[in-house]
Design a protein around this motif. Structure first.
Motif, PDB file in Angstrom:
ATOM      1  N   GLU A 173       7.736  -4.815  -3.892  1.00  0.00           N
ATOM      2  CA  GLU A 173       7.775  -4.957  -2.435  1.00  0.00           C
ATOM      3  C   GLU A 173       7.592  -6.417  -2.050  1.00  0.00           C
ATOM      4  O   GLU A 173       7.247  -7.251  -2.875  1.00  0.00           O
ATOM      5  N   HIS A 216      -2.195  -5.173  -6.051  1.00  0.00           N
ATOM      6  CA  HIS A 216      -1.015  -5.960  -5.706  1.00  0.00           C
ATOM      7  C   HIS A 216      -0.990  -7.200  -6.585  1.00  0.00           C
ATOM      8  O   HIS A 216      -1.920  -7.999  -6.544  1.00  0.00           O
ATOM      9  N   GLU A 272       3.195  -3.485  -6.780  1.00  0.00           N
ATOM     10  CA  GLU A 272       2.018  -2.681  -6.466  1.00  0.00           C
ATOM     11  C   GLU A 272       1.835  -1.688  -7.598  1.00  0.00           C
ATOM     12  O   GLU A 272       2.710  -0.847  -7.862  1.00  0.00           O
ATOM     13  N   HIS A 285       5.675  -0.172  -8.045  1.00  0.00           N
ATOM     14  CA  HIS A 285       6.870  -0.453  -7.246  1.00  0.00           C
ATOM     15  C   HIS A 285       6.894  -1.904  -6.792  1.00  0.00           C
ATOM     16  O   HIS A 285       5.863  -2.580  -6.778  1.00  0.00           O
ATOM     17  N   MET A 322       0.836  -1.200   0.000  1.00  0.00           N
ATOM     18  CA  MET A 322       0.000   0.000   0.000  1.00  0.00           C
ATOM     19  C   MET A 322       0.866   1.244   0.000  1.00  0.00           C
ATOM     20  O   MET A 322       1.830   1.330   0.739  1.00  0.00           O
TER      21      MET A 322
END
Ligand code: MN
Length: 508
Positions: free
Chosen positions: A151, A38, A179, A149, A1
């Motif tokens: 993650e 996601h 994301e 990005h 997030m």
């Protein structure tokens, strides 16, 4: 997030259409939607460890020292995951950032042994891009991408295994995620569903995410706010982790209505995180802005900035597959398809491949529109009923193409073709063989049809008299002739002969 404070909703990218507005009791309302998706990167190993990512393994059997965050562990970036993220950025027509940074996003949760998630905050690997979404009636609009990005995923807390305790499964801990953050460009639940559908199609074409929402490979955080058309943006709520396209639509509809009701009664919206309960069909508050996290992002000292070699980006770009929009445009121009038909075909690469195999297996000039119709109605219908996919279809593209040709050249009627298709599907036989062996060839011989018409007219003088009074009753004769020829008479010829005979007998 992305930290909720960091997404700036500053631009209005387009005007709503009247049909997208929601009628309240005090006037119209516009919904503003932005999505954070996601997507799990398709990769055998995790983002910073060599542990397996295979779905469905026994709990805690795919956990390295890094994933368990044991003291002294050091993360090592998985080059393949980086390439997958770059490939995705290129597929989203986005800017690839040659310099990006991994940050620590600090928070405590039992399924997060590090006490922080390694993510990218200020400097993501991918910048602005665009997804073209396909709407009803062949209409398309562009939805802006803000950023992508990389993650880590967290582990999973399991609360329903034993009554007195909770369990933690770290198999997902450290799995690589992308994301993908959209701009607040969507104005209806239909558009949001079309966006996720299209994004999933693009990811599948690229092979960078399997898009399997049931297994959690793709999930969406949905940002919803409402306003009067033309007014400034309202306060938004974020609905977390919605894991099906249908639920995304339901959550938006419910949440927009909830906000409109509050505002129309003179209340105000509290910025908060909510969850969607599919059983109740409603969204509920999880945490408010007052308790919002401060993640204290800072660059991860265990990881150097990620610097991409331009030659690598060029190599990945040169090897991109044909993307859905390009395939759609090509199918429309090569086979004369409508935007709607082409959109249906490119939804899954395997479906488009099947169609092209149909069109390439025969002589040039095969009826492309008729081929789409047979695929999307009869073939899809049968595959769905029997639990097959297009890849396991018992009817080959070549056979479906031959069936289309038999209809086009008048050998069989569209009606008989349905029986031939059923037989092809059940037995795997070629259509021409079925038509010959089962004697299904269409009767276009006017002499034979005339004889059948005469026989029926002679046996039913009362009906002939009625049909002369009311020409609409001629349909009864058509039905009788089709019955007496087992459906093989050419319906057009039958219609013409009956009309002519009734007219002639009226002149008597
Ligand atoms: Mn995230």
């Amino acid at each position: 997030m992305v930290d909720s404070m960091t997404v700036v909703y500053s631009m209005q990218h387009r005007d709503p259409r009247d049909e997208d507005l929601i009628k309240g009791t005090t006037g119209d309302w516009e919904i503003i939607l932005g999505l954070e998706v996601h997507a799990q990167i398709s990769s055998k190993a995790k983002l910073f460890s060599g542990a397996s990512t295979e779905f469905g393994a026994e709990p805690n059997t795919q956990v390295s020292l890094v994933d368990a965050a044991l003291p002294g562990m050091l993360p090592v970036i998985n080059r393949y995951c980086v390439e997958q993220a770059v490939k995705t950025g290129l597929g989203l027509r986005a800017k690839i950032n040659p310099y990006s940074v991994f940050d620590r996003k600090n928070y405590f949760y039992p399924d997060l042994p590090q006490g922080y998630q390694i993510s990218q905050f200020k400097s993501p690997i991918v910048g602005e891009g665009e997804v073209v979404i396909d709407l009803a009636g062949g209409r398309s609009i562009a939805v802006g991408i803000e950023r992508l990005h990389m993650e880590q995923d967290a582990g999973k807390s399991v609360h329903d295994l034993s009554p007195g305790s909770s369990h933690v499964d770290l198999n997902r801990s450290g799995v690589a995620l992308m994301e993908i953050v959209s701009k607040p460009d969507m104005r209806s639940s239909d558009e949001a569903r079309a966006y996720v559908t299209k994004l999933r199609t693009i990811l599948r074409y690229l092979g960078t995410c399997d898009g399997n929402m049931e297994e959690g490979s793709l999930r969406a955080d949905v940002n919803v706010s409402v306003r009067r058309p033309g007014e400034k943006l309202g306060t938004r709520c974020e609905i977390k982790n919605v894991n099906s396209i249908r639920f995304i639509g339901q959550a938006i509809e419910y949440e927009a209505r909830r906000q409109i009701e509050i505002l129309e009664e003179g209340g105000s919206i509290t910025q908060e995180t909510r969850l969607f309960d599919p059983k109740a069909g409603e969204t509920r508050s999880m945490r408010s802005k007052e308790e919002a996290h401060d993640y204290r992002y800072f660059p991860d000292p265990d990881l150097l900035p990620l610097v991409l070699d331009p030659a690598d980006i060029e190599r990945i770009a040169a090897n991109l597959p044909e993307l859905p929009d390009d395939k759609k445009a090509r199918l429309m121009s090569e086979y004369g398809l409508s935007a709607y038909d082409a959109t249906v075909l490119v939804g899954e690469a395997a479906t488009a491949d099947y169609y092209e195999a149909v069109m390439k297996s025969g002589k040039p000039g095969r009826d492309g529109k008729l081929a789409v119709n047979w695929m999307t109605s009869d073939l899809f219908g049968a595959l769905n009923r029997e639990g097959h996919t297009i890849e396991t279809s018992p009817v080959t593209p070549k056979q479906l193409g031959e069936l289309v040709d038999l209809i086009t050249d008048g050998t069989i009627s569209g009606r008989i073709a349905k029986d031939v298709f059923d037989s092809m599907y059940k037995t795997g036989r070629d259509p021409a063989e079925i038509v010959e062996k089962d004697g299904l060839r269409q009767v276009t011989d006017t002499g034979a049809i005339e004889a059948a018409v005469d026989a029926i007219m002679a046996a039913n003088p009362d009906k002939v008299a009625q049909a002369k009074e009311k020409p609409a009753l001629a349909g009864w004769f058509v039905g009788q002739v089709m019955k007496s020829t087992s459906g093989k008479a050419n319906p057009q010829v039958v219609n013409e002969i009956i009309a002519a005979k009734l007219a002639a007998s009226s002149d008597d």
